[in-house]
Structures are given as structure tokens and as C-alpha cells.
Design a protein around this motif. Structure first.
Motif, PDB file in Angstrom:
ATOM      1  N   GLY A  91       0.772  -1.276  -0.100  1.00 10.58           N
ATOM      2  CA  GLY A  91       0.005   0.026   0.065  1.00 10.58           C
ATOM      3  C   GLY A  91       0.868   1.222  -0.023  1.00 10.58           C
ATOM      4  N   VAL A  92       2.069   1.248   0.372  1.00 11.84           N
ATOM      5  CA  VAL A  92       3.107   2.480   0.337  1.00 11.84           C
ATOM      6  C   VAL A  92       3.340   2.572  -1.163  1.00 11.84           C
ATOM      7  CG1 VAL A  92       5.156   3.466   1.056  1.00 11.84           C
ATOM      8  CG2 VAL A  92       3.773   1.823   2.530  1.00 11.84           C
ATOM      9  N   PRO A  93       3.207   3.699  -1.735  1.00 10.66           N
ATOM     10  CA  PRO A  93       3.446   4.159  -3.228  1.00 10.66           C
ATOM     11  C   PRO A  93       4.951   3.883  -3.370  1.00 10.66           C
ATOM     12  CG  PRO A  93       2.216   5.878  -2.434  1.00 10.66           C
ATOM     13  CD  PRO A  93       2.447   4.889  -1.180  1.00 10.66           C
ATOM     14  N   ALA A  94       5.215   3.187  -4.444  1.00  9.61           N
ATOM     15  CA  ALA A  94       6.599   3.191  -4.819  1.00  9.61           C
ATOM     16  C   ALA A  94       7.405   4.455  -5.103  1.00  9.61           C
ATOM     17  CB  ALA A  94       6.737   2.060  -5.986  1.00  9.61           C
ATOM     18  N   PRO A  95       8.580   4.745  -4.812  1.00 11.62           N
ATOM     19  CA  PRO A  95       9.227   5.789  -5.403  1.00 11.62           C
ATOM     20  C   PRO A  95       9.056   6.144  -6.759  1.00 11.62           C
ATOM     21  CG  PRO A  95      10.821   4.511  -4.767  1.00 11.62           C
ATOM     22  CD  PRO A  95       9.647   3.674  -4.199  1.00 11.62           C
ATOM     23  N   VAL A  96       8.903   7.375  -7.301  1.00  9.91           N
ATOM     24  CA  VAL A  96       8.799   7.726  -8.629  1.00  9.91           C
ATOM     25  C   VAL A  96      10.085   8.445  -8.883  1.00  9.91           C
ATOM     26  CG1 VAL A  96       8.007   9.097 -10.406  1.00  9.91           C
ATOM     27  CG2 VAL A  96       6.306   8.116  -8.898  1.00  9.91           C
ATOM     28  N   THR A  97      10.971   7.612  -9.871  1.00  9.69           N
ATOM     29  CA  THR A  97      12.382   8.476 -10.149  1.00  9.69           C
ATOM     30  C   THR A  97      12.078   9.473 -11.267  1.00  9.69           C
ATOM     31  OG1 THR A  97      13.274   6.254  -9.951  1.00  9.69           O
ATOM     32  CG2 THR A  97      14.513   7.815 -11.061  1.00  9.69           C
ATOM     33  N   ASP A  98      12.676  10.848 -10.970  1.00 12.45           N
ATOM     34  CA  ASP A  98      12.144  11.930 -11.713  1.00 12.45           C
ATOM     35  C   ASP A  98      13.452  12.060 -12.414  1.00 12.45           C
ATOM     36  OD1 ASP A  98      12.110  14.480 -12.636  1.00 12.45           O
ATOM     37  OD2 ASP A  98      11.123  15.330 -10.928  1.00 12.45           O
ATOM     38  N   PRO A  99      13.491  12.137 -13.800  1.00 12.45           N
ATOM     39  CA  PRO A  99      14.866  12.367 -14.487  1.00 12.45           C
ATOM     40  C   PRO A  99      15.753  13.469 -14.108  1.00 12.45           C
ATOM     41  CG  PRO A  99      12.912  12.721 -15.978  1.00 12.45           C
ATOM     42  CD  PRO A  99      12.467  12.126 -14.777  1.00 12.45           C
ATOM     43  N   THR A 100      14.742  14.423 -13.743  1.00  6.62           N
ATOM     44  CA  THR A 100      15.753  15.721 -13.204  1.00  6.62           C
ATOM     45  C   THR A 100      16.351  15.658 -11.842  1.00  6.62           C
ATOM     46  OG1 THR A 100      13.781  16.802 -12.050  1.00  6.62           O
ATOM     47  CG2 THR A 100      13.781  17.262 -14.417  1.00  6.62           C
TER      48      THR A 100
END
Length: 271
Positions: A91-100
Motif C-alpha cells: 500500500g505504500v507507493p513506490a518511489p517515482v524516479t524523476d529524470p531531473t
């Protein structure tokens, strides 16, 4: 746990005389943090307290907010001790890898390689501006010596930063050392998270070096209302502290200090 220190040969020159001898140095090695099997970050750190480091990093990157968000964390023994696998609770959202945002961190600068200040700003879930902490100048003045007394690896190498977590009365709860300032702080905050102390209401974070933007943000993300540093703050650190309502103390040496924001939390601090 890897070695914190190691020996290397050195040529010593003293008053024109040359000698050879071994010298004790701080160990610096990479640590890859993986979340649910996916690589997230590589940091150059001093081995030890890696699980605390990962928890603190995930907290101060806004990926988790409590120790309960982590289902488990362990070194990948089939590779080497420099890979740590973290499993998030269902239920904990996976980290989103921002290209910046480049999740490579050197030991000297936790925000190196990130594209802009906007990219590294993380909204704090804890309103530190409302914290009712009060502390005396005498208590603050005692913190550097108390922190220094616990810097065991620094005594052997002279090459490690330290961070310490204190209560408002000056009780030392946790000390961590690392070749990187931001890693030492993450290790302390990770310990606090795993111990169920976050948010760290009415606590003080003391660092052995300067106060940067990133360390100020890390303190706020853990709910700490006061950050104290032996050395200088940066302009961005002062601006952020004023914006968030966090008390920022610099040049804390002996009985003197500079208070850059929210001096009302320090007895006698308001003119």
C-alpha cells in the motif's frame, strides 16, 4: 558491518625530517539502496548503520513517513554488503524516479547533480513552525562538547562528520558518524524513525560542520524544530529555516552562537 577505519602508508614530513608510517583513515565506500528490487540511489558513505541510513534517506526524500512503511531491509548477501534491499509495506507507493533528480550522492554534497532547487524541495508533513520547544543558551552551549565526546571514529581519523539528536534538556539520544554530513544526519533520523520517535517534536539536531539547505530540510522533514551547527549556515539554509519556522543556530562555539531564525525558542533570544 564493514570497517569504519583502515590503515594506509604515508610519508610524514615534520620539521624537515621524513619518515614512513601507517595512518588511520576513514573508510568511504558506495552503498546502493534498492526499493522492492529496483535501484533507487547510490551514496558514498562510511560503512555501518546502513539500515538506519536507508530509513533516514527514504524519510527525507518523502518516500516514507513512518517506520511502519518499511516491511524489511537487509543487505544483499548474494552480491556484497554494499547493496541494501528495502521492502515497502503493501500500500505504500513506490518511489517515482524523476529524470531531473539524480539519486547519486557524493559524501560531500547530498544535492549534487540535482537539476534545480525546485527539484529538491520536499513538502514537510510536520508543521515545525508550531512546535513549542524552548531551550536555554546554556543547554545549547553544552551540545558541541557532548557530541564531540562521542565521536570515536573522528578521534582515530580526524575525517568524519557527526550528527547528534538531543532532547530540549540536552540529553543525548543518538550519535552517528559518517564521511558525509548528509549521511550522518540520515543515520540519526533513520534510528529515530525505527525507534518510533518521528515526528521529533521538541528535539534538537546538532551537526559537527556547517548547516546546508539539505540538512535544514532533513530536520524539518523529521519534525525537528531546531538545527544547530558548529560552523556557518548557507543563505538557502537560512531562507528555508525562516520559511518553515525552524530555529537555525550557527557558529555554536563555547558560550556564543548566531541565531538566524526563530530566536524566540531560545530563552533571552528575543530582543
Amino acid at each position: 558491518m564493514g570497517r569504519v577505519t583502515d590503515r594506509r602508508p604515508v610519508v610524514r614530513i615534520d620539521n624537515g625530517k621524513t619518515s614512513r608510517r601507517p595512518d588511520t583513515l576513514s573508510v568511504e565506500e558506495p552503498l546502493e539502496i534498492r526499493v522492492d528490487g529496483s535501484p533507487l540511489a547510490v551514496t558514498m558513505r562510511t560503512p555501518g548503520d546502513d539500515v538506519d541510513l536507508a530509513h533516514g534517506f527514504l524519510l527525507t526524500e518523502g518516500i516514507i513517513t513512518s517506520g511502519a512503511d518499511v516491511a524489511g531491509a537487509k543487505h544483499c548477501m548474494d552480491t556484497n554488503l554494499n547493496v541494501l534491499e528495502v521492502s515497502l509495506r503493501a500500500g505504500v507507493p513506490a518511489p517515482v524516479t524523476d529524470p531531473t533528480r539524480h539519486f547519486y550522492m557524493s559524501s560531500s554534497c547530498g544535492t549534487c547533480g540535482k537539476a534545480s532547487i525546485d527539484a529538491v524541495r520536499i513538502a514537510s508533513v510536520y508543521p515545525v513552525e508550531k512546535d513549542q520547544l524552548t531551550v536555554t543558551p546554556e543547554t545549547l552551549s553544552s551540545l558541541p562538547d557532548r557530541l564531540r565526546e562521542r565521536q570515536k571514529a573522528f578521534d582515530r581519523t580526524g575525517g568524519l562528520h557527526a550528527a547528534g539528536l538531543f532532547t530540549a534538556s540536552g540529553e543525548l539520544l543518538c550519535v552517528r558518524e559518517d564521511v558525509g554530513r548528509h549521511n550522518a544526519v540520515d543515520k540519526v533520523l533513520g534510528w529515530a524513525l525505527r525507534s518510533g520517535h518521528v515526528p521529533l517534536t521538541s528535539h534538537i539536531l546538532m551537526v559537527s560542520g556547517r548547516a546546508s539547505f539539505e540538512l535544514t530540510q532533513k530536520a524539518a522533514l523529521a519534525g525537528i524544530p531546531l538545527l544547530a551547527a558548529v560552523s556557518a549556515p548557507s543563505t538557502l539554509a537560512v531562507d528555508l529555516a525562516n520559511e518553515l519556522g525552524l530555529t537555525l543556530v550557527g557558529f555554536l562555539r563555547g558560550t556564543s552562537m548566531n541565531v538566524y531564525s526563530r530566536a524566540d525558542r531560545i530563552a533571552g533570544g528575543e530582543e
